[in-house]
Design a protein around this motif. Sequence first.
Motif, PDB file in Angstrom:
ATOM      1  N   TYR A   1       0.821  -1.198   0.000  1.00 31.20           N
ATOM      2  CA  TYR A   1       0.000   0.000   0.000  1.00 31.20           C
ATOM      3  C   TYR A   1       0.864   1.262   0.000  1.00 31.20           C
ATOM      4  CZ  TYR A   1      -3.519  -3.380   1.485  1.00 31.20           C
ATOM      5  OH  TYR A   1      -4.338  -4.468   1.575  1.00 31.20           O
ATOM      6  N   ILE A   2       0.268   2.348  -0.472  1.00 37.60           N
ATOM      7  CA  ILE A   2       0.933   3.648  -0.435  1.00 37.60           C
ATOM      8  C   ILE A   2       0.517   4.333   0.864  1.00 37.60           C
ATOM      9  CG2 ILE A   2       1.082   5.920  -1.514  1.00 37.60           C
ATOM     10  CD1 ILE A   2       0.526   4.524  -4.197  1.00 37.60           C
ATOM     11  N   THR A   3       1.479   4.870   1.592  1.00 38.40           N
ATOM     12  CA  THR A   3       1.201   5.569   2.840  1.00 38.40           C
ATOM     13  C   THR A   3       1.130   7.063   2.566  1.00 38.40           C
ATOM     14  OG1 THR A   3       2.414   3.881   4.062  1.00 38.40           O
ATOM     15  CG2 THR A   3       1.987   5.950   5.204  1.00 38.40           C
ATOM     16  N   ILE A   4       0.021   7.667   2.956  1.00 39.06           N
ATOM     17  CA  ILE A   4      -0.114   9.122   2.855  1.00 39.06           C
ATOM     18  C   ILE A   4       0.283   9.681   4.208  1.00 39.06           C
ATOM     19  CG2 ILE A   4      -1.710  11.045   2.538  1.00 39.06           C
ATOM     20  CD1 ILE A   4      -3.277   9.238   0.625  1.00 39.06           C
ATOM     21  N   LYS A   5       1.282  10.563   4.208  1.00 37.78           N
ATOM     22  CA  LYS A   5       1.845  11.094   5.448  1.00 37.78           C
ATOM     23  C   LYS A   5       1.490  12.557   5.637  1.00 37.78           C
ATOM     24  CE  LYS A   5       5.685   7.862   5.394  1.00 37.78           C
ATOM     25  NZ  LYS A   5       7.128   7.698   5.417  1.00 37.78           N
ATOM     26  N   SER A   6       1.568  12.998   6.882  1.00 35.99           N
ATOM     27  CA  SER A   6       1.261  14.387   7.217  1.00 35.99           C
ATOM     28  C   SER A   6       2.370  15.314   6.718  1.00 35.99           C
ATOM     29  CB  SER A   6       1.116  14.530   8.722  1.00 35.99           C
ATOM     30  OG  SER A   6       0.946  15.885   9.065  1.00 35.99           O
TER      31      SER A   6
ATOM     32  N   LYS B   1      -7.810   3.161  -3.371  1.00 32.31           N
ATOM     33  CA  LYS B   1      -8.864   2.843  -2.420  1.00 32.31           C
ATOM     34  C   LYS B   1      -8.298   2.962  -1.009  1.00 32.31           C
ATOM     35  CE  LYS B   1     -12.140  -0.915  -1.648  1.00 32.31           C
ATOM     36  NZ  LYS B   1     -12.475  -2.273  -2.080  1.00 32.31           N
ATOM     37  N   ILE B   2      -9.004   3.667  -0.121  1.00 31.64           N
ATOM     38  CA  ILE B   2      -8.577   3.812   1.272  1.00 31.64           C
ATOM     39  C   ILE B   2      -8.684   2.440   1.945  1.00 31.64           C
ATOM     40  CG2 ILE B   2      -9.066   4.863   3.518  1.00 31.64           C
ATOM     41  CD1 ILE B   2      -8.050   6.930   1.640  1.00 31.64           C
ATOM     42  N   VAL B   3      -7.544   1.947   2.457  1.00 35.32           N
ATOM     43  CA  VAL B   3      -7.508   0.648   3.107  1.00 35.32           C
ATOM     44  C   VAL B   3      -7.566   0.800   4.617  1.00 35.32           C
ATOM     45  CG1 VAL B   3      -6.092  -1.415   3.451  1.00 35.32           C
ATOM     46  CG2 VAL B   3      -6.174  -0.338   1.222  1.00 35.32           C
ATOM     47  N   LYS B   4      -6.894   1.832   5.132  1.00 32.94           N
ATOM     48  CA  LYS B   4      -6.822   1.998   6.580  1.00 32.94           C
ATOM     49  C   LYS B   4      -6.643   3.470   6.924  1.00 32.94           C
ATOM     50  CE  LYS B   4      -4.654  -0.486  10.365  1.00 32.94           C
ATOM     51  NZ  LYS B   4      -3.614  -1.447  10.715  1.00 32.94           N
ATOM     52  N   VAL B   5      -7.348   3.916   7.961  1.00 32.00           N
ATOM     53  CA  VAL B   5      -7.163   5.256   8.511  1.00 32.00           C
ATOM     54  C   VAL B   5      -6.320   5.065   9.768  1.00 32.00           C
ATOM     55  CG1 VAL B   5      -8.295   7.283   9.460  1.00 32.00           C
ATOM     56  CG2 VAL B   5      -9.380   6.018   7.610  1.00 32.00           C
TER      57      VAL B   5
ATOM     58  N   GLN C   1       4.106  11.862   9.771  1.00 28.96           N
ATOM     59  CA  GLN C   1       3.398  10.766  10.438  1.00 28.96           C
ATOM     60  C   GLN C   1       2.423  10.132   9.450  1.00 28.96           C
ATOM     61  OE1 GLN C   1       1.433  11.860  14.081  1.00 28.96           O
ATOM     62  NE2 GLN C   1       0.094  10.070  14.039  1.00 28.96           N
ATOM     63  N   PRO C   2       2.391   8.798   9.352  1.00 29.91           N
ATOM     64  CA  PRO C   2       1.436   8.139   8.454  1.00 29.91           C
ATOM     65  C   PRO C   2      -0.006   8.433   8.851  1.00 29.91           C
ATOM     66  CG  PRO C   2       3.149   6.612   9.156  1.00 29.91           C
ATOM     67  CD  PRO C   2       3.300   7.851   9.983  1.00 29.91           C
ATOM     68  N   LEU C   3      -0.829   8.783   7.861  1.00 32.51           N
ATOM     69  CA  LEU C   3      -2.228   9.120   8.111  1.00 32.51           C
ATOM     70  C   LEU C   3      -3.188   8.080   7.509  1.00 32.51           C
ATOM     71  CD1 LEU C   3      -2.133  12.937   7.244  1.00 32.51           C
ATOM     72  CD2 LEU C   3      -1.829  11.869   9.488  1.00 32.51           C
ATOM     73  N   PHE C   4      -2.934   7.699   6.259  1.00 35.12           N
ATOM     74  CA  PHE C   4      -3.817   6.786   5.539  1.00 35.12           C
ATOM     75  C   PHE C   4      -2.988   5.756   4.777  1.00 35.12           C
ATOM     76  CE2 PHE C   4      -5.956  10.903   5.721  1.00 35.12           C
ATOM     77  CZ  PHE C   4      -7.219  10.564   6.191  1.00 35.12           C
ATOM     78  N   LEU C   5      -3.568   4.561   4.579  1.00 34.21           N
ATOM     79  CA  LEU C   5      -2.976   3.570   3.672  1.00 34.21           C
ATOM     80  C   LEU C   5      -3.910   3.472   2.479  1.00 34.21           C
ATOM     81  CD1 LEU C   5      -1.792   0.629   5.945  1.00 34.21           C
ATOM     82  CD2 LEU C   5      -0.422   2.388   4.879  1.00 34.21           C
TER      83      LEU C   5
END
Length: 162
Positions: free
Chosen positions: A84-89, A138-142, A154-158
């Motif tokens: 997964y791609i991690t969306i970070k702050s 697709k959002i996998v994890k918050v 800091q990781p926010l979403f996967l």
Amino acid sequence: MDLKDIQNLIKFVAKSGASEVKLETEDVKITIKTGSDDKQETTTYVQQIPVGAPVAQPAAPAPAAQPTVAETTTATTTAEDSKYITIKSPIIGTLYRKPSPDKPVFVEVGQTIKEGDVLCIIEAMKLFNEIESEVSGKIVKVLVDDSSPVEFDQPLFLVDPS
């Protein structure tokens, strides 16, 4: 200095009849105050002093290591999350998943997003910054709760890019 050493020191001071003892080492500062003889009261203050480099402490020998359930779960989760791609702050602040308290959240788990979609808002110094997606998927994890403080990077979403 471990807990047993501190307990022995307290007993020693109580038996000695001293009213106050202060001990300061490189990483620990201890003050032990005893009350009058009729009260038999002992007060202890232990303060950890932060040090620049960690002090090497002799470790107790560990039994033959077999991975625990938590370690196995973490390893499995890390392996799953790697695709997964991690969306970070991008900034430090307070994360809000909703535009206002009475509105629904920007994104939910399972929701498909595209590049430019607003994922959340981060408040920094009374400024509300919309955090937009730089990927489609697709959002996998918050990974962060609503109204919680976040740090830079800091990781926010996967996000699953497939």
